[in-house]
Design a protein around this motif. Structure first.
Motif, PDB file in Angstrom:
ATOM      1  N   PRO A  56       0.655  -1.444   0.071  1.00 54.78           N
ATOM      2  CA  PRO A  56      -0.253  -0.211  -0.465  1.00 54.78           C
ATOM      3  C   PRO A  56       0.966   1.267   0.366  1.00 54.78           C
ATOM      4  O   PRO A  56      -0.040   2.676  -0.511  1.00 54.78           O
ATOM      5  N   ASP A  57       2.239   0.921   0.064  1.00 59.22           N
ATOM      6  CA  ASP A  57       3.087   2.260  -0.051  1.00 59.22           C
ATOM      7  C   ASP A  57       4.362   2.250  -0.332  1.00 59.22           C
ATOM      8  O   ASP A  57       4.119   1.181  -1.429  1.00 59.22           O
ATOM      9  N   PHE A  58       4.965   3.020  -0.377  1.00 61.11           N
ATOM     10  CA  PHE A  58       5.902   3.077  -1.582  1.00 61.11           C
ATOM     11  C   PHE A  58       7.439   2.155  -0.767  1.00 61.11           C
ATOM     12  O   PHE A  58       7.223   2.657   0.022  1.00 61.11           O
ATOM     13  N   GLY A  59       7.819   1.641  -1.575  1.00 63.48           N
ATOM     14  CA  GLY A  59       9.169   0.448  -1.181  1.00 63.48           C
ATOM     15  C   GLY A  59       9.284  -0.138  -1.775  1.00 63.48           C
ATOM     16  O   GLY A  59       8.376  -1.148  -3.095  1.00 63.48           O
ATOM     17  N   THR A  60      10.941  -1.077  -2.190  1.00 68.73           N
ATOM     18  CA  THR A  60      10.977  -2.064  -2.999  1.00 68.73           C
ATOM     19  C   THR A  60      11.592  -3.222  -2.341  1.00 68.73           C
ATOM     20  O   THR A  60      12.276  -3.136  -1.436  1.00 68.73           O
ATOM     21  N   VAL A  61      11.459  -3.975  -2.579  1.00 68.49           N
ATOM     22  CA  VAL A  61      12.140  -5.398  -2.035  1.00 68.49           C
ATOM     23  C   VAL A  61      12.918  -6.422  -3.136  1.00 68.49           C
ATOM     24  O   VAL A  61      12.162  -6.108  -4.697  1.00 68.49           O
ATOM     25  N   THR A  62      14.038  -6.195  -3.205  1.00 63.76           N
ATOM     26  CA  THR A  62      15.049  -6.432  -4.945  1.00 63.76           C
ATOM     27  C   THR A  62      15.775  -7.925  -4.252  1.00 63.76           C
ATOM     28  O   THR A  62      16.563  -7.645  -3.258  1.00 63.76           O
ATOM     29  N   ASP A  63      15.468  -9.064  -5.045  1.00 61.70           N
ATOM     30  CA  ASP A  63      16.673 -10.008  -4.505  1.00 61.70           C
ATOM     31  C   ASP A  63      18.067  -9.933  -5.254  1.00 61.70           C
ATOM     32  O   ASP A  63      18.140  -9.364  -6.333  1.00 61.70           O
ATOM     33  N   VAL A  64      18.366 -10.028  -4.165  1.00 62.97           N
ATOM     34  CA  VAL A  64      20.339  -9.762  -4.346  1.00 62.97           C
ATOM     35  C   VAL A  64      21.693 -10.470  -3.981  1.00 62.97           C
ATOM     36  O   VAL A  64      22.129 -10.745  -3.810  1.00 62.97           O
ATOM     37  N   SER A  65      20.518 -12.176  -4.139  1.00 60.61           N
ATOM     38  CA  SER A  65      21.363 -12.981  -3.326  1.00 60.61           C
ATOM     39  C   SER A  65      22.524 -13.503  -3.702  1.00 60.61           C
ATOM     40  O   SER A  65      23.087 -13.822  -3.727  1.00 60.61           O
ATOM     41  N   ALA A  66      21.892 -13.109  -5.308  1.00 57.79           N
ATOM     42  CA  ALA A  66      23.613 -13.594  -6.403  1.00 57.79           C
ATOM     43  C   ALA A  66      24.848 -12.428  -6.239  1.00 57.79           C
ATOM     44  O   ALA A  66      25.992 -12.934  -6.751  1.00 57.79           O
ATOM     45  N   GLN A  67      23.728 -11.860  -5.591  1.00 59.90           N
ATOM     46  CA  GLN A  67      25.429  -9.855  -6.476  1.00 59.90           C
ATOM     47  C   GLN A  67      26.087 -10.860  -4.806  1.00 59.90           C
ATOM     48  O   GLN A  67      27.678 -11.098  -5.026  1.00 59.90           O
ATOM     49  N   ARG A  68      26.321 -11.516  -4.015  1.00 57.27           N
ATOM     50  CA  ARG A  68      27.508 -12.068  -3.027  1.00 57.27           C
ATOM     51  C   ARG A  68      27.148 -12.556  -1.808  1.00 57.27           C
ATOM     52  O   ARG A  68      26.620 -13.633  -2.389  1.00 57.27           O
ATOM     53  N   THR A  69      28.960 -12.958  -1.498  1.00 57.77           N
ATOM     54  CA  THR A  69      28.826 -14.873  -0.646  1.00 57.77           C
ATOM     55  C   THR A  69      28.900 -14.711   0.579  1.00 57.77           C
ATOM     56  O   THR A  69      29.309 -13.246   0.514  1.00 57.77           O
ATOM     57  N   ALA A  70      29.121 -15.487   1.990  1.00 60.18           N
ATOM     58  CA  ALA A  70      29.525 -14.734   2.892  1.00 60.18           C
ATOM     59  C   ALA A  70      30.518 -14.934   3.629  1.00 60.18           C
ATOM     60  O   ALA A  70      30.638 -17.096   2.837  1.00 60.18           O
ATOM     61  N   PHE A  71      31.737 -15.076   4.661  1.00 64.94           N
ATOM     62  CA  PHE A  71      32.506 -16.127   4.567  1.00 64.94           C
ATOM     63  C   PHE A  71      32.184 -15.467   6.270  1.00 64.94           C
ATOM     64  O   PHE A  71      32.001 -14.081   6.399  1.00 64.94           O
ATOM     65  N   ASP A  72      32.289 -16.441   7.560  1.00 67.43           N
ATOM     66  CA  ASP A  72      32.088 -16.503   8.756  1.00 67.43           C
ATOM     67  C   ASP A  72      33.403 -16.359   8.898  1.00 67.43           C
ATOM     68  O   ASP A  72      34.089 -17.076   8.947  1.00 67.43           O
ATOM     69  N   LEU A  73      33.766 -15.520  10.122  1.00 61.71           N
ATOM     70  CA  LEU A  73      35.326 -15.685  11.327  1.00 61.71           C
ATOM     71  C   LEU A  73      35.295 -15.968  12.136  1.00 61.71           C
ATOM     72  O   LEU A  73      34.493 -14.749  13.197  1.00 61.71           O
ATOM     73  N   THR A  74      36.031 -16.915  13.140  1.00 64.64           N
ATOM     74  CA  THR A  74      35.248 -16.758  14.488  1.00 64.64           C
ATOM     75  C   THR A  74      37.572 -16.669  15.066  1.00 64.64           C
ATOM     76  O   THR A  74      37.808 -17.737  14.273  1.00 64.64           O
TER      77      THR A  74
END
Length: 178
Positions: free
Chosen positions: A89-107
């Motif tokens: 009902p309002d202005f906004g966007t949702v864009t799937d950017v899943s293919a754009q980045r990968t993640a690394f967890d450092l511990t």
């Protein structure tokens, strides 16, 4: 580099977290769409700059005054349609950017030391407590860095997929003390 000048290896584990669902959300943080999203997620979007919060299975990362990155498990297929419906009902966007980045967890206890070798951000716990989310350069690669834990220190790095092999190689060198 000779053995006498080599830095000692550090105690850091690096693990890739592939295929996270990543959704870019843009909307007015004070508008009705933000309230609808908060109802859907069970918590409001973070509005304090450079922070992130967990919302159950979804991490909400503040990227700008009207921009967030939502991270979820790879099988979070219903999240995008639910968000689109919530903001409809309002202005906004949702864009799937899943293919754009990968993640690394450092511990590990030396995470901050390793990152300091290639990052200008002050990652001391006083300057970057758990809940910190910053966009910065690490070894000249653009990353989104989230501080996730202190005992042991834990950081998640989001990096463009095309830079992931380079960053992983740099991290291997930094962890080994080279």
């Amino acid at each position: 580099m000779t053995a006498e000048t080599a830095e000692p290896a550090t105690d850091v584990a690096v693990a890739e977290v592939p295929r996270l669902t990543q959704l870019s959300l843009r909307l007015d943080p004070d508008g009705p769409a933000a309230a609808s999203v908060a109802k859907l997620l069970g918590t409001g979007l973070p509005t304090t700059p450079c922070t992130w919060i967990p919302a159950g299975p979804v991490d909400l990362l503040w990227l700008g005054p009207d921009e967030w990155l939502l991270l979820a498990a790879p099988d979070a297929d219903g999240l995008r349609p639910d968000l689109v419906q919530a903001i409809a009902p309002d202005f906004g966007t949702v864009t799937d950017v899943s293919a754009q980045r990968t993640a690394f967890d450092l511990t590990g206890p030396d995470v901050r030391e390793v990152l300091a070798r290639g990052c200008a951000i002050d990652l001391h716990p006083r300057a970057a407590p758990v809940g910190t989310c910053v966009q910065t350069l690490l070894a000249q690669a653009g990353v989104v860095l989230t501080v996730r834990g202190t005992a042991p220190p834990a950081v998640r790095l989001l990096v463009r997929s095309s830079y992931a092999p380079y960053l992983l190689s740099w991290l291997a060198d930094a962890v080994s003390g080279r």
